[in-house]
Design a protein around this motif. Sequence first.
Motif, PDB file in Angstrom:
ATOM      1  N   ASN A 106       1.271  -1.604  -0.228  1.00  0.00           N
ATOM      2  CA  ASN A 106       0.063  -0.090   0.094  1.00  0.00           C
ATOM      3  C   ASN A 106       0.839   1.424   0.179  1.00  0.00           C
ATOM      4  O   ASN A 106       0.368   2.127  -1.044  1.00  0.00           O
ATOM      5  CB  ASN A 106      -1.134   0.201   1.297  1.00  0.00           C
ATOM      6  N   TYR A 140       0.931   4.761  -2.532  1.00  0.00           N
ATOM      7  CA  TYR A 140      -0.223   5.249  -2.435  1.00  0.00           C
ATOM      8  C   TYR A 140       1.039   6.615  -1.656  1.00  0.00           C
ATOM      9  O   TYR A 140       0.632   7.658  -1.385  1.00  0.00           O
ATOM     10  CB  TYR A 140      -0.969   5.187  -0.750  1.00  0.00           C
ATOM     11  N   ASP A 151       4.358   5.811   4.965  1.00  0.00           N
ATOM     12  CA  ASP A 151       4.292   6.678   3.164  1.00  0.00           C
ATOM     13  C   ASP A 151       4.274   8.326   3.206  1.00  0.00           C
ATOM     14  O   ASP A 151       3.700   9.127   4.332  1.00  0.00           O
ATOM     15  CB  ASP A 151       4.004   5.980   2.423  1.00  0.00           C
ATOM     16  N   ILE A 177      -4.918   9.907   4.029  1.00  0.00           N
ATOM     17  CA  ILE A 177      -6.874   8.669   4.368  1.00  0.00           C
ATOM     18  C   ILE A 177      -7.622   9.957   5.097  1.00  0.00           C
ATOM     19  O   ILE A 177      -6.786  10.788   5.994  1.00  0.00           O
ATOM     20  CB  ILE A 177      -6.577   8.227   4.876  1.00  0.00           C
ATOM     21  N   TYR A 207     -13.309  -2.255   0.570  1.00  0.00           N
ATOM     22  CA  TYR A 207     -13.960  -0.611   0.506  1.00  0.00           C
ATOM     23  C   TYR A 207     -12.177   0.209  -0.118  1.00  0.00           C
ATOM     24  O   TYR A 207     -11.270  -0.302   0.064  1.00  0.00           O
ATOM     25  CB  TYR A 207     -13.300  -0.098   2.298  1.00  0.00           C
ATOM     26  N   LYS A 208     -12.519   0.517  -0.537  1.00  0.00           N
ATOM     27  CA  LYS A 208     -11.854   1.647  -1.186  1.00  0.00           C
ATOM     28  C   LYS A 208     -11.430   2.852  -1.466  1.00  0.00           C
ATOM     29  O   LYS A 208     -13.116   3.601  -1.494  1.00  0.00           O
ATOM     30  CB  LYS A 208     -11.560   1.180  -2.980  1.00  0.00           C
ATOM     31  N   VAL A 209     -10.845   3.804  -1.407  1.00  0.00           N
ATOM     32  CA  VAL A 209     -11.268   5.367  -0.985  1.00  0.00           C
ATOM     33  C   VAL A 209     -11.659   6.213  -1.689  1.00  0.00           C
ATOM     34  O   VAL A 209     -12.637   6.873  -1.775  1.00  0.00           O
ATOM     35  CB  VAL A 209     -10.176   6.156   0.032  1.00  0.00           C
ATOM     36  N   THR A 230      -7.334  -4.012  -5.059  1.00  0.00           N
ATOM     37  CA  THR A 230      -8.893  -4.761  -4.815  1.00  0.00           C
ATOM     38  C   THR A 230      -9.524  -4.332  -3.680  1.00  0.00           C
ATOM     39  O   THR A 230     -10.291  -4.934  -3.761  1.00  0.00           O
ATOM     40  CB  THR A 230      -8.097  -5.932  -4.350  1.00  0.00           C
ATOM     41  N   GLY A 231      -8.798  -3.791  -2.696  1.00  0.00           N
ATOM     42  CA  GLY A 231      -9.956  -3.422  -1.759  1.00  0.00           C
ATOM     43  C   GLY A 231     -10.016  -4.210  -0.917  1.00  0.00           C
ATOM     44  O   GLY A 231     -10.536  -4.062   0.265  1.00  0.00           O
ATOM     45  N   LEU A 235      -6.540  -4.586   2.924  1.00  0.00           N
ATOM     46  CA  LEU A 235      -5.853  -3.918   4.816  1.00  0.00           C
ATOM     47  C   LEU A 235      -7.679  -5.145   5.272  1.00  0.00           C
ATOM     48  O   LEU A 235      -7.031  -5.371   6.163  1.00  0.00           O
ATOM     49  CB  LEU A 235      -6.271  -2.708   5.011  1.00  0.00           C
TER      50      LEU A 235
HETATM   51  P1  ADP Z   1      -6.471  -1.637  -1.651  1.00  0.00           P
HETATM   52  O1  ADP Z   1      -5.968  -3.093  -2.624  1.00  0.00           O
HETATM   53  O2  ADP Z   1      -7.499  -0.602  -2.860  1.00  0.00           O
HETATM   54  O3  ADP Z   1      -4.773  -1.171  -1.359  1.00  0.00           O
HETATM   55  P2  ADP Z   1      -6.619  -1.847   0.471  1.00  0.00           P
HETATM   56  O4  ADP Z   1      -7.314  -2.231   1.630  1.00  0.00           O
HETATM   57  O5  ADP Z   1      -5.453  -2.153   0.817  1.00  0.00           O
HETATM   58  O6  ADP Z   1      -6.868  -1.783  -0.156  1.00  0.00           O
HETATM   59  O7  ADP Z   1      -6.931  -0.729   1.351  1.00  0.00           O
HETATM   60  C1  ADP Z   1      -8.166   0.422   0.653  1.00  0.00           C
HETATM   61  C2  ADP Z   1      -8.053   1.416   0.820  1.00  0.00           C
HETATM   62  O8  ADP Z   1      -7.284   1.868   2.146  1.00  0.00           O
HETATM   63  C3  ADP Z   1      -7.482   1.433  -0.360  1.00  0.00           C
HETATM   64  O9  ADP Z   1      -8.264   1.640  -1.370  1.00  0.00           O
HETATM   65  C4  ADP Z   1      -6.712   3.654  -0.386  1.00  0.00           C
HETATM   66  O10 ADP Z   1      -8.031   4.277  -0.516  1.00  0.00           O
HETATM   67  C5  ADP Z   1      -6.760   2.942   1.273  1.00  0.00           C
HETATM   68  N1  ADP Z   1      -5.279   3.261   1.665  1.00  0.00           N
HETATM   69  C6  ADP Z   1      -4.953   1.583   1.994  1.00  0.00           C
HETATM   70  N2  ADP Z   1      -3.711   2.413   2.216  1.00  0.00           N
HETATM   71  C7  ADP Z   1      -3.054   3.130   1.690  1.00  0.00           C
HETATM   72  C8  ADP Z   1      -2.130   4.225   2.029  1.00  0.00           C
HETATM   73  N3  ADP Z   1      -0.693   3.768   2.827  1.00  0.00           N
HETATM   74  N4  ADP Z   1      -2.408   5.650   1.211  1.00  0.00           N
HETATM   75  C9  ADP Z   1      -3.599   6.002   1.406  1.00  0.00           C
HETATM   76  N5  ADP Z   1      -4.518   5.453   1.121  1.00  0.00           N
HETATM   77  C10 ADP Z   1      -4.395   4.417   1.345  1.00  0.00           C
END
Ligand code: ADP
Length: 492
Positions: free
Chosen positions: A389, A393, A424, A429, A442-444, A455-456, A459
């Motif tokens: 991630n 990001y 990072d 977020i 969930y994807k922001v 894929t969301g 995490l």
């Molecule tokens: P993805 O595969 O979309 O990264 P995650 O479950 O890992 O799915 O993360 C969910 C969402 O959280 C991501 O879509 C992203 O929007 C947000 N996110 C995760 N890690 C970060 C990060 N280091 N910085 C900013 N946003 C993040």
Amino acid sequence: MREPRANPKAHKGWGFELASSLRQKIWLYFILFTTLIMILLWLCQIVFLQSYYQLMKTNTIIGIAQKITREYDGSTEYDAKLYQLGQENEMNITLITENNVPLYNTDLMGGDTWQGVNNITVLNQYRDLVLADKKGYYTEVQRSTKGRSGDKLLFGTYMNTKDYGRVFMYLFTPLAPVGPTVTILSSQFVYITVIVLIIAFIISYFISRQVARPITRLTKSAAKLAHGEYDVVFEQGGYDEVDQLADTLNYAAKEISKVDSLRRDLIANTSHDLRTPLTMVKAYAEMIRDLSGDNPEKRAKHLEVIINESDRLSALVNDMLELSKMESGILKVEKTQCNLSKLTEDIVARYRTVNEDKGYQFELEAQPDLLVNADPARLEQAICNFINNAINYTGEDKRIIVRLLRKEDGSRKGAGLARLEVTDTGEGIAADKLPMIWDRYYKVDTVHKRAVAGTGLGLYIVKSVLVAHGFNFGALSAVAAGSTFWFEAPLQ
Ligand code: ADP
């Protein structure tokens, strides 16, 4: 949605059938209970009344005999005492020596005395009967004959006296006629039985209706749920059990609806997520075939895209596999002692070799030899997801900072925690989105630039792994301020 399997009962008459059988049962139990009570009453009041009365009478007489034995003094005044006792209890009392010398006789029953009083043979016979009885007394019911009015009870026993040795005592008393009482009770009993049964019928009717109605209502709602109406409401009402059932069903309906929408999302997400890289792979492969096949530079670029997209595809498939394992409960955490410092160093070293030519900088600050009790493979998965991630990001500077430090454990005195942080420099977020990032799919920012389309699931997998370990974890982030993802494991 798939049609529920055809179940004729579910469509018609189910409610009625349930109610009627429950009703029948309640009725049956009520009637059984009433009948049992009536039988008991009948046995006590009618069948055993005679024997019960005789038993009571015998017990009273035993009491009197004991009193006589206690108070006997052989005096002439004793006669008066016996007379009074006999009068009070409506009985004839005869005391006689072993050699049949009469001592006292209270003739209170108007000549209706026991025949033994004037008959030596009878007296001898009864003396033997009394002596033969192990209980120390002998009782006999003498049925009414022509000359006598009503049944009599004869009670014989003996006491030891100073003056006369063994003295025999015969108490003779009329038994109240039980027959007429039984007749009255029997006729009453018929009416009582009829009335009680009617009342039982009425009460059981209302009770069974009270019990069955809410269940019928719930059954109807459940049938709706089976047809896919997830917003159906299971009404409470009636009694606690129904309320609880309604609550449970409401909860189940909510959960089923969630699962259903999750399933829809899953199909939508996966088909979309799988289609995009596949389209890309196909498009670039065609480009190589038609255009860039002879141009090594272009071809290499296009091949690179194909490789990246294939990686993404396999990552996606891996994530989904992981997710399905987790959801079917296969994911097991096998804890062993593991060196988190070493694990982190190895992971970062691997990322460095793979990503450094792409310009990513991995900064590692790790305290050495922090030992924790964990499943190394699972923990590696969590750390890698954090780092993936961060790579996806992080900001323009492409910096990723991994920190592993020792910290005091607030809840365990003297013990420490290993805290791992992945930071990072990305766009961060928003606070209102922060709690949701751990959810499945969930994807922001769903319309994010293609390069970081995930894929969301990442995490969510991390969360499941860390929850299974019992470790605390979280994310610190603010818009435009980068993000830090962390977890804390108790040190060994
Ligand atoms: P993805 O595969 O979309 O990264 P995650 O479950 O890992 O799915 O993360 C969910 C969402 O959280 C991501 O879509 C992203 O929007 C947000 N996110 C995760 N890690 C970060 C990060 N280091 N910085 C900013 N946003 C993040």
